[in-house]
Design an enzyme around this catalytic site. Structure first.
Site, PDB file in Angstrom:
ATOM      1  N   ASP A  43       1.825   3.996   2.895  1.00  0.00           N
ATOM      2  CA  ASP A  43       0.795   4.830   2.295  1.00  0.00           C
ATOM      3  C   ASP A  43       1.384   5.995   1.487  1.00  0.00           C
ATOM      4  OD1 ASP A  43      -1.765   5.636   1.620  1.00  0.00           O
ATOM      5  OD2 ASP A  43      -2.354   6.269   3.620  1.00  0.00           O
ATOM      6  N   ASP A  44       1.582   7.136   2.141  1.00  0.00           N
ATOM      7  CA  ASP A  44       2.164   8.335   1.515  1.00  0.00           C
ATOM      8  C   ASP A  44       3.287   8.834   2.428  1.00  0.00           C
ATOM      9  OD1 ASP A  44       0.106   9.068  -0.768  1.00  0.00           O
ATOM     10  OD2 ASP A  44      -1.064   8.519   0.993  1.00  0.00           O
ATOM     11  N   GLU A  74     -11.392   3.338   5.901  1.00  0.00           N
ATOM     12  CA  GLU A  74     -10.443   4.252   6.547  1.00  0.00           C
ATOM     13  C   GLU A  74     -11.273   5.361   7.175  1.00  0.00           C
ATOM     14  OE1 GLU A  74      -6.644   7.164   5.459  1.00  0.00           O
ATOM     15  OE2 GLU A  74      -8.037   6.558   3.899  1.00  0.00           O
ATOM     16  N   HIS A 106       1.419   4.846  -2.406  1.00  0.00           N
ATOM     17  CA  HIS A 106       1.085   5.740  -3.521  1.00  0.00           C
ATOM     18  C   HIS A 106       2.368   6.423  -3.971  1.00  0.00           C
ATOM     19  CE1 HIS A 106      -3.255   5.387  -2.702  1.00  0.00           C
ATOM     20  NE2 HIS A 106      -2.862   5.287  -1.434  1.00  0.00           N
ATOM     21  N   HIS A 131       0.875  -1.191   0.000  1.00  0.00           N
ATOM     22  CA  HIS A 131       0.000   0.000   0.000  1.00  0.00           C
ATOM     23  C   HIS A 131       0.900   1.225   0.000  1.00  0.00           C
ATOM     24  CE1 HIS A 131      -3.861   2.021   1.758  1.00  0.00           C
ATOM     25  NE2 HIS A 131      -3.143   2.902   1.059  1.00  0.00           N
ATOM     26  N   HIS A 161      -9.459   0.994  -1.673  1.00  0.00           N
ATOM     27  CA  HIS A 161      -9.432   1.637  -0.364  1.00  0.00           C
ATOM     28  C   HIS A 161     -10.845   1.581   0.222  1.00  0.00           C
ATOM     29  CE1 HIS A 161      -5.582   3.033  -1.674  1.00  0.00           C
ATOM     30  NE2 HIS A 161      -5.447   3.941  -0.722  1.00  0.00           N
TER      31      HIS A 161
END
Length: 349
Positions: A286-287, A208, A27, A25, A205
């Site tokens: 994630d980011d 969340e 990005h 996961h 996704h």
């Protein structure tokens, strides 16, 4: 006692560093560190709304998912050429290699770029070149997941999918990300049916900021093979039973969850509870440029806050391979390697 705890923690951190892992996961646009953002802005003569790197970092005080996305999309404006996308991806892959990630399955958001006039081919070719180079240089394998932006219309998703058709040989699956609230999985049911007709796996996704019902819908309406985030699944006991029984992977991003106020503190994060319930949870970043940590940082934060044991850490590393799209033979090889490293680590105590 403090010294003993510190030594124990240090030993567990050593184990985290030694274990091979996957990241499922991630990005790629979310790995755009401030230094690279400013360098690309200068190279492409793009004016950023921040006077300095420090001012940009100060803006990383998010109060929800949307406040992050606003900055995320603004930062993406510096990505214009194939070399930009190569440099972005290569910078991430170097960090992944340092964290002993041997396989990564990354999202890219083509609509973030095509809507700015950047051709799909430019985006794809820059990312692909870096992924291929990491495979050749380090043996770091990868899968590339084309992710649709859920705040846009389903028709816009169909439109960008058409642009991707000449490049499908290098795309390994489809995903769904961006603003979850108000954009349920049902909005994209026809689009995901079309993706599955292309014989590529799908993920989404869900759970969340959106409710557990979004996880159910992603599974039943979109027929996804993996849930990205999924931390709110615990709100529905029937869903939890299904996730455990079918061993549907959840790609959890702990530091992201804290920075976006899904949970207030890491001590409140349900990762350990989810692991103990038999859910197939994995740790991801994630980011990471925006949320303060790559994969090993997430492992360490969870280890400290949730009192993870060496057995927990090993299980999470194993889960990352079990949940991946690697071949069964490669999964078995990596699982055996993890056991070998774990035994050597215990003997070194």
């Amino acid at each position: 006692m403090t010294t003993q705890c510190t030594n124990t923690q240090h030993r567990l951190y050593q184990l985290i560093g030694q274990l091979p892992k996957t990241e499922l996961h991630l990005h790629i646009e979310g790995t755009l560190e401030p230094e690279l953002m400013f360098a690309l802005a200068q190279r492409n003569q793009v004016t950023l709304p921040y006077a300095s790197i420090d001012e940009l970092r100060a803006a990383y005080d998010f109060h929800n998912l949307q406040s992050f996305l606003d900055l995320y999309y603004a930062g993406a404006a510096v990505l214009l050429t194939e070399q930009d996308f190569y440099d972005l991806t290569w910078a991430y892959l170097q960090k992944a290699h340092d964290d002993n990630i041997v396989h990564t399955e990354i999202f890219f958001d083509p609509q973030t770029h095509t809507l700015r006039g950047v051709p799909f081919a430019i985006v794809y070719q820059g990312i692909r070149r870096a992924l291929d180079e990491a495979q050749a240089q380090w043996g770091l394998s990868s899968r590339l997941i084309f992710s649709f932006l859920r705040h846009l219309t389903e028709q816009e998703g169909f439109d960008v999918l058409e642009q991707a058709m000449p490049f499908l040989q290098g795309i390994d699956g489809f995903g769904l990300d961006s603003s979850e609230k108000g954009h349920p999985p049902a909005k994209f049911e026809r689009l995901f049916k079309r993706c599955q007709e292309l014989n590529l796996p799908c993920v989404a996704h869900a759970g969340e900021e959106g409710p557990a019902a979004y996880v159910m819908d992603a599974l039943h309406l979109l027929n996804v093979k993996r849930i990205d985030h999924g931390v709110r699944s615990l709100e529905n006991a029937e869903l939890v039973r299904q996730l455990v029984a079918e061993q549907i992977p959840l790609t959890v991003c702990p530091l992201s969850n804290i920075r976006l106020k899904v949970f207030t503190t890491m001590q409140e994060h349900p990762l350990k509870q989810m692991l103990d319930m038999g859910l197939l949870v994995t740790i991801n970043s994630d980011d990471p440029a925006y949320f303060g940590g790559y994969v090993n940082d997430n492992f360490k934060a969870c280890t400290t806050a949730l009192n993870l044991s060496d057995q927990d850490i090993v299980q999470l590393a194993k889960n990352s391979f079990i949940a991946s799209w690697l071949s069964d033979a490669e999964k078995a090889r990596q699982l055996a390697e993890i056991d070998q490293i774990w035994q050597a680590w215990k003997l070194a105590d």
